[in-house]
Write a protein that holds these residues in place. Structure first.
Motif, short mmCIF file in Angstrom:
data_model
loop_
_atom_site.label_atom_id
_atom_site.label_comp_id
_atom_site.label_asym_id
_atom_site.label_seq_id
_atom_site.Cartn_x
_atom_site.Cartn_y
_atom_site.Cartn_z
N TRP A 75 25.83 99.61 67.39
CA TRP A 75 24.65 100.45 67.17
C TRP A 75 25.12 101.64 66.35
O TRP A 75 25.59 102.64 66.90
N SER A 76 25.08 101.53 65.04
CA SER A 76 25.62 102.60 64.19
C SER A 76 24.94 102.61 62.84
O SER A 76 24.32 101.65 62.43
N ASN A 77 25.10 103.73 62.15
CA ASN A 77 24.61 103.88 60.78
C ASN A 77 25.65 103.35 59.82
O ASN A 77 26.83 103.41 60.11
N PRO A 78 25.30 102.85 58.66
CA PRO A 78 23.95 102.79 58.14
C PRO A 78 23.18 101.55 58.61
O PRO A 78 21.99 101.45 58.42
N HIS A 79 23.87 100.57 59.23
CA HIS A 79 23.21 99.36 59.72
C HIS A 79 23.80 99.00 61.07
O HIS A 79 25.01 99.13 61.29
N CYS A 80 22.95 98.51 61.96
CA CYS A 80 23.44 97.96 63.22
C CYS A 80 23.96 96.56 62.93
O CYS A 80 23.44 95.86 62.06
N PRO B 171 19.72 102.56 63.10
CA PRO B 171 19.22 102.70 64.47
C PRO B 171 17.84 103.35 64.58
O PRO B 171 17.02 102.92 65.40
N ALA B 172 17.55 104.35 63.77
CA ALA B 172 16.24 105.01 63.85
C ALA B 172 15.10 104.02 63.57
O ALA B 172 14.08 104.01 64.26
N GLU B 173 15.28 103.18 62.58
CA GLU B 173 14.28 102.17 62.26
C GLU B 173 14.19 101.13 63.37
O GLU B 173 13.11 100.69 63.75
N MET B 174 15.32 100.75 63.92
CA MET B 174 15.35 99.72 64.96
C MET B 174 14.68 100.20 66.25
O MET B 174 14.00 99.43 66.92
N GLY C 26 17.42 98.71 70.92
CA GLY C 26 18.14 99.85 71.47
C GLY C 26 19.63 99.58 71.56
O GLY C 26 20.10 98.47 71.31
N LYS C 27 20.34 100.63 71.93
CA LYS C 27 21.80 100.54 72.03
C LYS C 27 22.23 99.49 73.06
O LYS C 27 23.28 98.89 72.94
N THR D 149 12.71 92.52 63.00
CA THR D 149 13.25 93.59 62.16
C THR D 149 12.25 94.08 61.12
O THR D 149 12.62 94.80 60.20
N ILE D 150 11.01 93.65 61.25
CA ILE D 150 9.96 94.11 60.34
C ILE D 150 8.79 94.63 61.15
O ILE D 150 8.55 94.19 62.27
N LYS D 151 8.05 95.55 60.59
CA LYS D 151 6.88 96.10 61.25
C LYS D 151 5.70 95.14 61.14
O LYS D 151 5.60 94.39 60.18
N ALA D 152 4.82 95.17 62.13
CA ALA D 152 3.62 94.34 62.10
C ALA D 152 2.82 94.65 60.83
O ALA D 152 2.72 95.79 60.41
N GLY D 153 2.28 93.60 60.22
CA GLY D 153 1.49 93.78 59.01
C GLY D 153 2.32 93.71 57.75
O GLY D 153 1.79 93.63 56.66
N VAL D 154 3.64 93.73 57.88
CA VAL D 154 4.53 93.61 56.73
C VAL D 154 5.18 92.24 56.84
O VAL D 154 5.82 91.94 57.83
#
Length: 149
Positions: free
Chosen positions: A48-53, A76-79, A85-86, A124-129
Motif C-alpha cells: 500500500w504505497s505511492n505512486p501505485h499499490c 492509495p488515495a484513489e483506491m 484499504g491497507k 479499480t474504476i469508478k461507477a459510470g466509467v
C-alpha cells in the motif's frame, strides 16, 4: 552574460528533463489493452504505497509451475475512494485477479478487479466509467482465462 545564458539553459534543460518522465509514467504503452487475464492465485504481499499499490500473488500455470505475478493499481488515495484499504489483503488469501498484462509476456499487469475469498469484489474504476479493459463488477468475467506466463 554568456555564463548567465548557460545557467538559464542548464536550469531549463534540468526542469524539462525531470518533468517529461512524469507524463510518460502514466502511459499504457507497455500494456496489452486488448487483453484481460483472469487468474486464481494466492496473495504473497500487498504493498500500500505511492505512486501505485502493488498486489503480489502466485499462480500455478498449465504446467503446474508457480508463477509470481505483480499487479499494480492506482495510488492509495484513489483506491480508498473505491473501497480498497491497507488491510484489503493478507498473505495466503486466495483471490481471483483480472488484469491487463504487459505486452512482453512478463507476469506483470494493471488490475481491473479482484474477487476476495468472501466473494466481495474490488474494482479499480469508478461507477459510470467503463474503459475497454474493465470487467463487470459481479466477479464473473467474459475475458480469457489464461494462467500461463
Amino acid at each position: 552574460m554568456r555564463w548567465r545564458t548557460m545557467a538559464v539553459f542548464a536550469v531549463a534543460a534540468g526542469l524539462l528533463g525531470t518533468s517529461l518522465p512524469l507524463f510518460a509514467h502514466h502511459g499504457n504503452a507497455t500494456l496489452d489493452t486488448n487483453k484481460v487475464l483472469t487468474m486464481k492465485g494466492t496473495v504473497t504481499e500487498w504493498l500500500w504505497s505511492n505512486p501505485h499499490c502493488l498486489l503480489q500473488f502466485d499462480v500455478k500455470n498449465e504446467g503446474g509451475q508457480v508463477v509470481h505475478w505483480i499487479a499494480e493499481t492506482q495510488n492509495p488515495a484513489e483506491m480508498v475512494s473505491l473501497g480498497w484499504g491497507k488491510m484489503s489483503f493478507k498473505p495466503g488469501d486466495e483471490v481471483t485477479v483480472s488484469l491487463m498484462p504487459v505486452k512482453n509476456g512478463s507476469p506483470f499487469g494493471r488490475i481491473s478487479l479482484v474477487v476476495l475469498p468472501d466473494g466481495k469484489t474490488l474494482v479499480t474504476i469508478k461507477a459510470g466509467v467503463s474503459p475497454k479493459y474493465a470487467v463487470g463488477s459481479s466477479g464473473d468475467s467474459k475475458s480469457e482465462n489464461n494462467t500461463k506466463q
